[in-house]
Design an enzyme around this catalytic site. Structure first.
Site, PDB file in Angstrom:
ATOM      1  N   HIS A  11       8.837   0.867   2.741  1.00  0.00           N
ATOM      2  CA  HIS A  11       8.618   0.788   4.264  1.00  0.00           C
ATOM      3  C   HIS A  11       8.899  -0.547   4.539  1.00  0.00           C
ATOM      4  CE1 HIS A  11       4.866  -0.636   2.095  1.00  0.00           C
ATOM      5  NE2 HIS A  11       4.695  -1.209   3.034  1.00  0.00           N
ATOM      6  N   ARG A  69      -5.660  -2.140   6.975  1.00  0.00           N
ATOM      7  CA  ARG A  69      -4.872  -1.491   5.647  1.00  0.00           C
ATOM      8  C   ARG A  69      -5.736  -1.544   4.602  1.00  0.00           C
ATOM      9  NH1 ARG A  69       0.771  -3.307   2.552  1.00  0.00           N
ATOM     10  NH2 ARG A  69      -0.738  -3.630   0.786  1.00  0.00           N
ATOM     11  N   HIS A 124      10.484  -2.730   1.535  1.00  0.00           N
ATOM     12  CA  HIS A 124       9.591  -3.058   0.379  1.00  0.00           C
ATOM     13  C   HIS A 124       8.781  -2.078  -0.177  1.00  0.00           C
ATOM     14  CE1 HIS A 124       6.931  -3.976   3.350  1.00  0.00           C
ATOM     15  NE2 HIS A 124       5.797  -3.854   2.532  1.00  0.00           N
ATOM     16  N   ASP A 136       4.624  -2.145  -2.162  1.00  0.00           N
ATOM     17  CA  ASP A 136       3.813  -3.262  -2.121  1.00  0.00           C
ATOM     18  C   ASP A 136       3.642  -3.438  -3.710  1.00  0.00           C
ATOM     19  OD1 ASP A 136       3.202  -3.175   0.386  1.00  0.00           O
ATOM     20  OD2 ASP A 136       2.015  -1.355   0.395  1.00  0.00           O
TER      21      ASP A 136
HETATM   22  C1  SIN Z   1       2.974  -3.028   5.448  1.00  0.00           C
HETATM   23  O1  SIN Z   1       1.870  -2.795   4.864  1.00  0.00           O
HETATM   24  O2  SIN Z   1       3.742  -3.607   5.134  1.00  0.00           O
HETATM   25  C2  SIN Z   1       2.788  -3.347   7.068  1.00  0.00           C
HETATM   26  C3  SIN Z   1       3.360  -2.190   7.841  1.00  0.00           C
HETATM   27  C4  SIN Z   1       2.948  -2.353   9.124  1.00  0.00           C
HETATM   28  O3  SIN Z   1       2.352  -3.051   9.615  1.00  0.00           O
HETATM   29  O4  SIN Z   1       3.675  -1.502   9.840  1.00  0.00           O
END
Ligand code: SIN
Length: 288
Positions: free
Chosen positions: A258, A273, A99, A101
């Site tokens: 990602h 994050r 995906h 974000d």
């Molecule tokens: C994400 O931001 O989608 C999570 C990425 C992760 O936890 O590795």
């Protein structure tokens, strides 16, 4: 210290050395880091162990830190999400499919910073795929079909009409905001974005939120979208980030996908994050 970027693969990602993210980031260093992100799309800094204030400073180098809709932030700071999976949580993982974000909102975020706080002894890697390289490797026929066409994004997991049944929802520690009718509406974004600074095009087809291509039904679009997802996440355009203590990563959310790998049952993983916006999305769309 001399800032150096060491490519991780032939198509995406670089480890950056010669930077101490706990120290103030000068205007010159900030410009260098933005240029490196534009070139490599994912930057990895090892052994940093930075606190929230330093993470916010790093985030501000790339854009304005955002309070994200649809995800409950950390109590301490509304612009930070704690991406946490406890050792006994078997209910899934945040971000566990390819995906980008929040592509279903009018101005999706430009990128994110992820800071490793507590890691499992193995597993919990993050995969990234370069959507500019994916675009460049498409056949001319498919490029013609996609260039200049919109894709339709719907935030189904956060809306009302398609809300997932409570028993199928992840009970993980990252709490989602659901039940917003705005998330159910179709949002049109170009299937191909263009970086306004470099002119480089990238596929912008989020496998989680894109329901169809404009001018086509969902049933017609599905086989093509599935094929494009396979194409856009091939090993040749991807990298795998093995987190180590103190690693910090930054990624471009318009030109990458990602995927958080859920393979560390029985162990705790905690990341912080932050996500940033810039004023550039209109320009990425306009030149598409
Ligand atoms: C994400 O931001 O989608 C999570 C990425 C992760 O936890 O590795």
């Amino acid at each position: 210290m001399k800032v150096q970027a060491h490519p991780i693969t032939g198509t995406i990602g670089a480890e950056v050395t010669g930077v101490d993210l706990a120290a103030p980031i000068s205007a010159g260093l900030g410009a260098d880091l933005r240029a490196l992100l534009s070139r490599h799309l994912v930057l990895v800094f090892r052994d940093q162990h930075i606190d929230l204030a330093a993470q916010k400073c790093l985030t501000s180098v790339f854009g304005t830190p955002m309070h994200l809709p649809y995800i409950e932030p950390m109590e301490e700071d509304p612009e930070v999400i704690r991406v946490l999976k406890e050792a006994d949580d078997r209910s899934g993982v945040f971000g566990g499919d390819w995906h980008s974000d929040l592509s279903f909102i009018p101005e999706p975020p430009a990128g994110s910073v992820l800071n490793a706080i507590d890691l499992p002894p193995y597993g919990g890697d993050t995969l990234f795929a370069n959507q500019a390289a994916a675009w460049e490797a498409l056949s001319p026929g498919l490029r013609d079909l996609l260039d200049g066409r919109d894709a339709v994004h719907v935030g189904k997991p956060h809306g009302v009409k398609w809300a997932p049944a409570p028993e199928s929802r992840s009970r993980g520690a990252v709490r989602m905001v659901r039940g917003d009718p705005e998330a159910d509406r179709e949002r049109f974004h170009p299937a191909v974005l263009t970086d306004p600074e470099t002119g480089r095009k990238s596929l912008y087809l989020n496998p989680v939120y894109v329901t169809r291509l404009d001018g086509m039904t969902e049933a017609e679009s599905r086989p093509l979208l599935d094929k494009l997802k396979e194409h856009a996440t091939r090993p040749e355009v991807s990298m795998r980030l093995r987190w180590t203590a103190g690693t910090v990563a930054v990624w471009d959310n318009y030109a990458t996908l990602h995927f958080a790998v859920n393979d560390y049952a029985g162990f705790r993983r905690e990341m912080w994050r932050t996500t940033f916006r810039t004023r550039a999305f209109a320009a990425w769309r306009a030149t598409a």
